[in-house]
Scaffold this active site. Sequence first.
Site, mmCIF file in Angstrom:
data_model
loop_
_atom_site.group_PDB
_atom_site.id
_atom_site.type_symbol
_atom_site.label_atom_id
_atom_site.label_comp_id
_atom_site.label_asym_id
_atom_site.label_seq_id
_atom_site.Cartn_x
_atom_site.Cartn_y
_atom_site.Cartn_z
ATOM 1 N N CYS A 170 0.802 -1.222 0.000
ATOM 2 C CA CYS A 170 0.000 0.000 0.000
ATOM 3 C C CYS A 170 0.836 1.273 0.000
ATOM 4 O O CYS A 170 0.286 2.374 -0.045
ATOM 5 C CB CYS A 170 -0.943 -0.009 1.194
ATOM 6 S SG CYS A 170 -2.050 -1.437 1.190
ATOM 7 N N HIS A 310 -2.397 8.332 6.256
ATOM 8 C CA HIS A 310 -2.670 7.047 5.601
ATOM 9 C C HIS A 310 -4.100 6.640 5.918
ATOM 10 O O HIS A 310 -4.824 6.185 5.037
ATOM 11 C CB HIS A 310 -1.663 6.015 6.091
ATOM 12 C CG HIS A 310 -1.720 4.703 5.390
ATOM 13 N ND1 HIS A 310 -1.573 4.581 4.021
ATOM 14 C CD2 HIS A 310 -1.904 3.440 5.867
ATOM 15 C CE1 HIS A 310 -1.661 3.296 3.692
ATOM 16 N NE2 HIS A 310 -1.870 2.594 4.781
ATOM 17 N N GLU A 321 -1.056 5.403 13.850
ATOM 18 C CA GLU A 321 -0.748 6.632 13.120
ATOM 19 C C GLU A 321 -1.145 7.870 13.918
ATOM 20 O O GLU A 321 -0.400 8.867 13.945
ATOM 21 C CB GLU A 321 -1.449 6.638 11.763
ATOM 22 C CG GLU A 321 -1.064 7.831 10.908
ATOM 23 C CD GLU A 321 -1.653 7.801 9.514
ATOM 24 O OE1 GLU A 321 -1.158 8.561 8.660
ATOM 25 O OE2 GLU A 321 -2.606 7.018 9.279
ATOM 26 N N LYS A 339 -9.176 8.396 2.326
ATOM 27 C CA LYS A 339 -9.769 7.064 2.170
ATOM 28 C C LYS A 339 -11.201 7.007 2.696
ATOM 29 O O LYS A 339 -11.933 6.080 2.370
ATOM 30 C CB LYS A 339 -8.896 6.010 2.849
ATOM 31 C CG LYS A 339 -7.556 5.782 2.162
ATOM 32 C CD LYS A 339 -6.748 4.680 2.850
ATOM 33 C CE LYS A 339 -5.392 4.475 2.198
ATOM 34 N NZ LYS A 339 -4.456 5.596 2.477
ATOM 35 N N HIS A 344 -9.715 2.424 -0.072
ATOM 36 C CA HIS A 344 -8.270 2.154 -0.069
ATOM 37 C C HIS A 344 -7.879 1.533 -1.409
ATOM 38 O O HIS A 344 -8.181 0.370 -1.671
ATOM 39 C CB HIS A 344 -7.931 1.214 1.078
ATOM 40 C CG HIS A 344 -6.463 1.098 1.356
ATOM 41 N ND1 HIS A 344 -5.499 1.635 0.534
ATOM 42 C CD2 HIS A 344 -5.787 0.493 2.370
ATOM 43 C CE1 HIS A 344 -4.302 1.366 1.027
ATOM 44 N NE2 HIS A 344 -4.452 0.688 2.144
ATOM 45 N N PHE A 411 1.700 -3.301 3.939
ATOM 46 C CA PHE A 411 1.999 -4.643 4.427
ATOM 47 C C PHE A 411 3.471 -4.959 4.149
ATOM 48 O O PHE A 411 4.020 -4.584 3.112
ATOM 49 C CB PHE A 411 1.122 -5.673 3.718
ATOM 50 C CG PHE A 411 -0.308 -5.730 4.207
ATOM 51 C CD1 PHE A 411 -0.758 -4.968 5.266
ATOM 52 C CD2 PHE A 411 -1.224 -6.576 3.578
ATOM 53 C CE1 PHE A 411 -2.071 -5.029 5.702
ATOM 54 C CE2 PHE A 411 -2.538 -6.653 4.010
ATOM 55 C CZ PHE A 411 -2.958 -5.883 5.065
#
Length: 423
Positions: A170, A310, A321, A339, A344, A411
């Site tokens: 991502c 993010h 975060e 998002k 996403h 990831f």
Amino acid sequence: MTTSARQRSTVSVSVTGLGMITPAGIGREATWAGVRTARSTAATDPELKGCPVDFSCRIPDMTPEQGRIGGGKAWRMGRFTQLAVLAAREAVADAGLDPASWNGARVAVVIGSGLAGAAHLETQTLRHHQGGPDLVSPTLVPMLIPNMAAGEVSADLGAHGPSLATETACASGATALAIARGLLRSGACDIAVAGGTEAAVTPVIATGFARMGALSGRVAEPGLASRPFAADRDGFVIAEGAAVLVLERTADARARGRRGYARLAGAGLTSDAHHPTAPSPGGEHAEAALRAALAEAGLSPADVDHVNAHGTSTPLNDRTEAELIARVLPHGPSVTAPKGVLGHSLGAAGAVEAALTALTIRDSRIAPIANLGSSEAGSAPGARPGFDIDCVTGSVRAQRVEVAVSHSFGFGGHNVVLVLTAP
């Protein structure tokens, strides 16, 4: 042309063109307008019927193969490649560049993707199981491999410089921008066309994410499912999209009369080296990426006006975060998380959000986070319970932004932070 280490340290890079195709709209301005509404694009997806989670964020009315690509080339491209080609065309035109007249040997292309042609592999695997090898398309491999987006963009634009594909899950789109910036600063190219693309909303991929508990389970109310930093967030909404940015050395852009949207002033890349899918507890390595990006830009944390988070809407990632932002940026810069509107888009997300950050700087407007009500406010304006950060909610906030950071985490423990500053 070579560039010494001392020269590289002073080379400024500008964003001079933007191209976007997202669930909020086709084109950069349509996407930007859609994000500012703070209305989610998530909806029940007929192609996911029967899946544990049957909704997604799809690009509206987007059939690239029906005339958009042209030249009889769309048939050989996976959808993720088609999106990249179209976004790149928009970005190059927006930058005022003409591929027919530029020196293609000095143009680099760097495009990231998380799952690349997984959609095509899924359909071709089914055909093989149902009808045998004769039903498998001869285009399987070129429509599958992740470098093909960069390859087809290069061919479409006549770009003969470095052509690279980044794969950091991502964070792939943000990684592509960091690599492209480095190529410009090293003197390896004069123009870099860089970004991310993803088109992997398929039954198997969606089910895989659902089985690992990553997706929101709000099947009865998909429009409320993506809710970054909300107390009751329960997962992300899978999406598709692409964004491509044109990067040039600031001096070169100015020499041809281009001020640009923003400067890509710094990039920080680190690895958690912790777990395949979970962030490192405490977020210390993401913090290192943020601090490295700011240091490269010659800035301090106190200089940051705005954070494009993010913000996936997953419980663990949003908490990590938010704690990072509060710890490193305690002065409370405004925070947004696109998002909530776009879902996403995996490997494309970092590039989409970098482009939106550039538009934020251009317009002095912060888009609100979808599905995050002001009634959840905590100690800071727009803060979430337990999150002492200034989330923008409700409506667009007017704010001049001189320094912004855009976070991307993937990831595998990939952390990428980009610093964008006013031109």
